[in-house]
Design a protein around this motif. Structure first.
Motif, PDB file in Angstrom:
ATOM      1  N   THR A   1       0.840  -1.203   0.000  1.00  0.00           N
ATOM      2  CA  THR A   1       0.000   0.000   0.000  1.00  0.00           C
ATOM      3  C   THR A   1       0.873   1.250   0.000  1.00  0.00           C
ATOM      4  O   THR A   1       1.793   1.377   0.809  1.00  0.00           O
ATOM      5  CB  THR A   1      -0.910   0.023   1.231  1.00  0.00           C
ATOM      6  N   LEU A   2       0.590   2.167  -0.912  1.00  0.00           N
ATOM      7  CA  LEU A   2       1.292   3.450  -0.938  1.00  0.00           C
ATOM      8  C   LEU A   2       0.755   4.317   0.196  1.00  0.00           C
ATOM      9  O   LEU A   2      -0.411   4.737   0.176  1.00  0.00           O
ATOM     10  CB  LEU A   2       1.080   4.149  -2.281  1.00  0.00           C
ATOM     11  N   LEU A   3       1.571   4.564   1.198  1.00  0.00           N
ATOM     12  CA  LEU A   3       1.145   5.325   2.366  1.00  0.00           C
ATOM     13  C   LEU A   3       1.682   6.746   2.271  1.00  0.00           C
ATOM     14  O   LEU A   3       2.900   6.966   2.249  1.00  0.00           O
ATOM     15  CB  LEU A   3       1.633   4.657   3.646  1.00  0.00           C
ATOM     16  N   VAL A   4       0.764   7.710   2.231  1.00  0.00           N
ATOM     17  CA  VAL A   4       1.093   9.130   2.091  1.00  0.00           C
ATOM     18  C   VAL A   4       0.842   9.793   3.443  1.00  0.00           C
ATOM     19  O   VAL A   4      -0.303   9.982   3.855  1.00  0.00           O
ATOM     20  CB  VAL A   4       0.226   9.778   0.995  1.00  0.00           C
ATOM     21  N   ALA A   5       1.913  10.129   4.150  1.00  0.00           N
ATOM     22  CA  ALA A   5       1.795  10.651   5.511  1.00  0.00           C
ATOM     23  C   ALA A   5       1.836  12.170   5.532  1.00  0.00           C
ATOM     24  O   ALA A   5       2.644  12.797   4.837  1.00  0.00           O
ATOM     25  CB  ALA A   5       2.907  10.088   6.392  1.00  0.00           C
ATOM     26  N   HIS A   6       0.978  12.738   6.373  1.00  0.00           N
ATOM     27  CA  HIS A   6       0.903  14.193   6.566  1.00  0.00           C
ATOM     28  C   HIS A   6       1.071  14.447   8.058  1.00  0.00           C
ATOM     29  O   HIS A   6       0.092  14.486   8.816  1.00  0.00           O
ATOM     30  CB  HIS A   6      -0.454  14.691   6.058  1.00  0.00           C
ATOM     31  N   PRO A   7       2.319  14.615   8.530  1.00  0.00           N
ATOM     32  CA  PRO A   7       2.592  14.697   9.977  1.00  0.00           C
ATOM     33  C   PRO A   7       2.387  16.091  10.545  1.00  0.00           C
ATOM     34  O   PRO A   7       3.338  16.780  10.936  1.00  0.00           O
ATOM     35  CB  PRO A   7       4.053  14.246  10.063  1.00  0.00           C
ATOM     36  N   VAL A   8       1.124  16.510  10.589  1.00  0.00           N
ATOM     37  CA  VAL A   8       0.791  17.858  11.062  1.00  0.00           C
ATOM     38  C   VAL A   8      -0.483  17.802  11.897  1.00  0.00           C
ATOM     39  O   VAL A   8      -1.228  16.826  11.875  1.00  0.00           O
ATOM     40  CB  VAL A   8       0.559  18.835   9.880  1.00  0.00           C
ATOM     41  N   ARG A   9      -0.738  18.900  12.619  1.00  0.00           N
ATOM     42  CA  ARG A   9      -2.047  19.123  13.213  1.00  0.00           C
ATOM     43  C   ARG A   9      -2.949  19.746  12.154  1.00  0.00           C
ATOM     44  O   ARG A   9      -2.464  20.440  11.255  1.00  0.00           O
ATOM     45  CB  ARG A   9      -1.918  20.039  14.430  1.00  0.00           C
ATOM     46  N   ALA A  10      -4.226  19.512  12.267  1.00  0.00           N
ATOM     47  CA  ALA A  10      -5.155  19.951  11.231  1.00  0.00           C
ATOM     48  C   ALA A  10      -5.655  21.360  11.506  1.00  0.00           C
ATOM     49  O   ALA A  10      -6.503  21.584  12.366  1.00  0.00           O
ATOM     50  CB  ALA A  10      -6.323  18.976  11.133  1.00  0.00           C
ATOM     51  N   ILE A  11      -5.100  22.325  10.781  1.00  0.00           N
ATOM     52  CA  ILE A  11      -5.569  23.701  10.799  1.00  0.00           C
ATOM     53  C   ILE A  11      -5.571  24.193   9.356  1.00  0.00           C
ATOM     54  O   ILE A  11      -5.013  23.538   8.457  1.00  0.00           O
ATOM     55  CB  ILE A  11      -4.689  24.607  11.691  1.00  0.00           C
ATOM     56  N   ARG A  12      -6.181  25.335   9.109  1.00  0.00           N
ATOM     57  CA  ARG A  12      -6.438  25.759   7.736  1.00  0.00           C
ATOM     58  C   ARG A  12      -5.171  25.849   6.891  1.00  0.00           C
ATOM     59  O   ARG A  12      -5.139  25.390   5.747  1.00  0.00           O
ATOM     60  CB  ARG A  12      -7.171  27.112   7.739  1.00  0.00           C
ATOM     61  N   ARG A  13      -4.111  26.424   7.439  1.00  0.00           N
ATOM     62  CA  ARG A  13      -2.919  26.660   6.620  1.00  0.00           C
ATOM     63  C   ARG A  13      -2.161  25.383   6.259  1.00  0.00           C
ATOM     64  O   ARG A  13      -1.252  25.413   5.431  1.00  0.00           O
ATOM     65  CB  ARG A  13      -1.982  27.649   7.317  1.00  0.00           C
ATOM     66  N   LYS A  14      -2.531  24.248   6.854  1.00  0.00           N
ATOM     67  CA  LYS A  14      -1.882  22.981   6.520  1.00  0.00           C
ATOM     68  C   LYS A  14      -2.414  22.376   5.222  1.00  0.00           C
ATOM     69  O   LYS A  14      -1.875  21.382   4.743  1.00  0.00           O
ATOM     70  CB  LYS A  14      -2.056  21.974   7.655  1.00  0.00           C
ATOM     71  N   ALA A  15      -3.468  22.982   4.663  1.00  0.00           N
ATOM     72  CA  ALA A  15      -3.988  22.580   3.345  1.00  0.00           C
ATOM     73  C   ALA A  15      -4.321  21.087   3.298  1.00  0.00           C
ATOM     74  O   ALA A  15      -3.816  20.345   2.459  1.00  0.00           O
ATOM     75  CB  ALA A  15      -2.997  22.952   2.243  1.00  0.00           C
ATOM     76  N   ILE A  16      -5.213  20.677   4.183  1.00  0.00           N
ATOM     77  CA  ILE A  16      -5.571  19.260   4.277  1.00  0.00           C
ATOM     78  C   ILE A  16      -6.176  18.753   2.970  1.00  0.00           C
ATOM     79  O   ILE A  16      -5.821  17.673   2.483  1.00  0.00           O
ATOM     80  CB  ILE A  16      -6.555  19.027   5.443  1.00  0.00           C
ATOM     81  N   SER A  17      -7.097  19.514   2.376  1.00  0.00           N
ATOM     82  CA  SER A  17      -7.741  19.040   1.143  1.00  0.00           C
ATOM     83  C   SER A  17      -6.732  18.875   0.021  1.00  0.00           C
ATOM     84  O   SER A  17      -6.837  17.956  -0.803  1.00  0.00           O
ATOM     85  CB  SER A  17      -8.855  20.003   0.721  1.00  0.00           C
ATOM     86  N   ARG A  18      -5.735  19.741  -0.024  1.00  0.00           N
ATOM     87  CA  ARG A  18      -4.678  19.612  -1.034  1.00  0.00           C
ATOM     88  C   ARG A  18      -3.863  18.350  -0.794  1.00  0.00           C
ATOM     89  O   ARG A  18      -3.518  17.632  -1.735  1.00  0.00           O
ATOM     90  CB  ARG A  18      -3.774  20.852  -0.988  1.00  0.00           C
ATOM     91  N   ALA A  19      -3.568  18.050   0.474  1.00  0.00           N
ATOM     92  CA  ALA A  19      -2.820  16.840   0.807  1.00  0.00           C
ATOM     93  C   ALA A  19      -3.613  15.585   0.443  1.00  0.00           C
ATOM     94  O   ALA A  19      -3.072  14.616  -0.092  1.00  0.00           O
ATOM     95  CB  ALA A  19      -2.459  16.839   2.289  1.00  0.00           C
ATOM     96  N   VAL A  20      -4.920  15.608   0.755  1.00  0.00           N
ATOM     97  CA  VAL A  20      -5.778  14.479   0.375  1.00  0.00           C
ATOM     98  C   VAL A  20      -5.769  14.302  -1.136  1.00  0.00           C
ATOM     99  O   VAL A  20      -5.690  13.181  -1.654  1.00  0.00           O
ATOM    100  CB  VAL A  20      -7.220  14.699   0.888  1.00  0.00           C
ATOM    101  N   GLY A  21      -5.829  15.423  -1.852  1.00  0.00           N
ATOM    102  CA  GLY A  21      -5.816  15.358  -3.320  1.00  0.00           C
ATOM    103  C   GLY A  21      -4.553  14.727  -3.866  1.00  0.00           C
ATOM    104  O   GLY A  21      -4.590  14.022  -4.892  1.00  0.00           O
ATOM    105  N   ILE A  22      -3.432  14.967  -3.225  1.00  0.00           N
ATOM    106  CA  ILE A  22      -2.176  14.342  -3.658  1.00  0.00           C
ATOM    107  C   ILE A  22      -2.260  12.829  -3.497  1.00  0.00           C
ATOM    108  O   ILE A  22      -1.892  12.068  -4.400  1.00  0.00           O
ATOM    109  CB  ILE A  22      -0.996  14.916  -2.851  1.00  0.00           C
ATOM    110  N   ALA A  23      -2.765  12.369  -2.337  1.00  0.00           N
ATOM    111  CA  ALA A  23      -2.907  10.930  -2.116  1.00  0.00           C
ATOM    112  C   ALA A  23      -3.871  10.317  -3.121  1.00  0.00           C
ATOM    113  O   ALA A  23      -3.624   9.220  -3.649  1.00  0.00           O
ATOM    114  CB  ALA A  23      -3.384  10.672  -0.687  1.00  0.00           C
TER     115      ALA A  23
END
Length: 353
Positions: free
Chosen positions: A184-206
């Protein structure tokens, strides 16, 4: 032995300010200081091996200002105080005012990660950072140092420092706890979830890469409802759980994503380099400054190169990129280099033990 007390809103396990503070503490102990900690909160699992003092009112969400007598007592035996971001970002102005008042005329370093003008919702606040002839100001990047100079405050840049040989993590065990096999290709985002972390953009990359998205940190700053919607809308598998140590996170991941719109520094891309993991990095201004040190990071707006790299079979080519980025991190951002910079700063001020 002289004592250095490090003060902030909170100290925890994974946020950037806490990680950097721990590394400063390592250096300060080497230089001959006893180290203690003062904060409005110490998160579960925090272990620094030094005395800690909880002062109500210093925390980000504390409803009442800190008791000045209690704060004065917590700092009474400090020969040097380091204020980590509490007098920089206005998350608790009464706390910043109290700390400012207690430290007037005393040796202190104000360590700035996020000054108010760098956040749209805080840019109207001009009372931070405070200044005093007895203090030194340290920034984590040159951009902030220049911006402070424009506001009449002289500061020194000390880049964050990192262990060049971080502890090896457990890939198989961590992926097993996550319920993943090794394919499984595991795409890790080691951050707390706040607006400037661009969660939707990170999800889009995965999603684009056909991977599983793994978010490590909790939602903060009221971001919970937005995060719930973003994760529910994902078309890729999603894991939202703090599993394993920092080494385990990088060992388990195949790709690190860090597509933030703003960061004062951004530790994960450097950590990824040291753990020999590829990373996709956003175009926030300080990322451009760090790229100037030599890093070759993939960009969030063109995923073809990272897809090609992940799917390639030329292991020598893959190793060349990973080895190159690790070498840049070791040369430019090692703990030893940071230690020399901090020692020189303290020596110049006459504050070395």
């Amino acid at each position: 032995m002289p004592r250095c007390t490090i003060v902030s809103f909170r100290f925890g396990l994974t946020d950037g300010v806490s990680v950097v503070s721990r590394n400063w503490a390592v250096v300060l102990r080497r230089l001959g200081f006893d180290v203690s900690w003062v904060a409005g909160a110490f998160e579960s699992g925090w272990e620094a091996g030094d005395p800690t003092h909880l002062v109500a009112g210093l925390g980000i969400d504390d409803p009442m200002p800190p008791d000045v007598a209690a704060l004065t007592g917590a700092l009474a035996h400090a020969d040097l105080v380091i204020v980590e971001n509490l007098c920089s970002i206005p998350l608790n102005l009464p706390a910043a005012r109290a700390v400012t008042g207690v430290l007037r005329g005393r040796p202190a370093i104000l360590h700035h990660h996020d000054p108010p003008w760098q956040r749209q919702r805080f840019e109207h606040i001009t009372e931070l950072p405070p200044d005093d002839p007895a203090w030194l100001h340290v920034t984590v990047n040159d951009l902030t140092r220049r911006e402070m100079a424009d506001r009449g405050i002289e500061a020194t840049t000390v880049y964050n420092g990192f262990d060049p040989d971080p502890p090896t993590g457990d890939r198989a065990g961590t992926r097993r706890r996550l319920g993943l096999d090794d394919d499984t290709l595991l795409v890790a985002h080691p951050v707390r979830a706040i607006r400037r972390k661009a969660i939707s953009r990170a999800v889009g990359i995965a999603e684009a890469l056909g991977g599983t998205y793994w978010l490590l940190g909790p939602a903060e700053d009221g971001y919970g409802p937005t995060l719930a919607g973003e994760l529910a809308a994902a078309t890729c598998p999603v894991i939202h759980a703090p599993v394993g140590t920092r080494g385990d996170i990088y060992a388990a991941a195949d790709l690190i994503v860090f597509p933030s719109t703003w960061e004062g520094f951004g530790n994960p891309p450097v950590e990824a380099a040291l753990y020999r993991r590829p990373v996709v990095v956003g175009d926030y201004p300080v990322a451009t400054e760090l790229r100037g040190l030599g890093f070759r990071w993939f960009t969030h707006d063109d995923l073809d190169p990272v897809a090609s790299w992940l799917g390639g079979h030329d292991q020598a080519r893959r190793d060349r990129l990973l080895d190159y980025n690790r070498d840049v991190a070791v040369r430019q951002l090692s703990l030893e280099r940071m230690a020399r910079r901090l020692e020189s700063l303290l020596d110049g001020a006459g504050w070395l033990p």
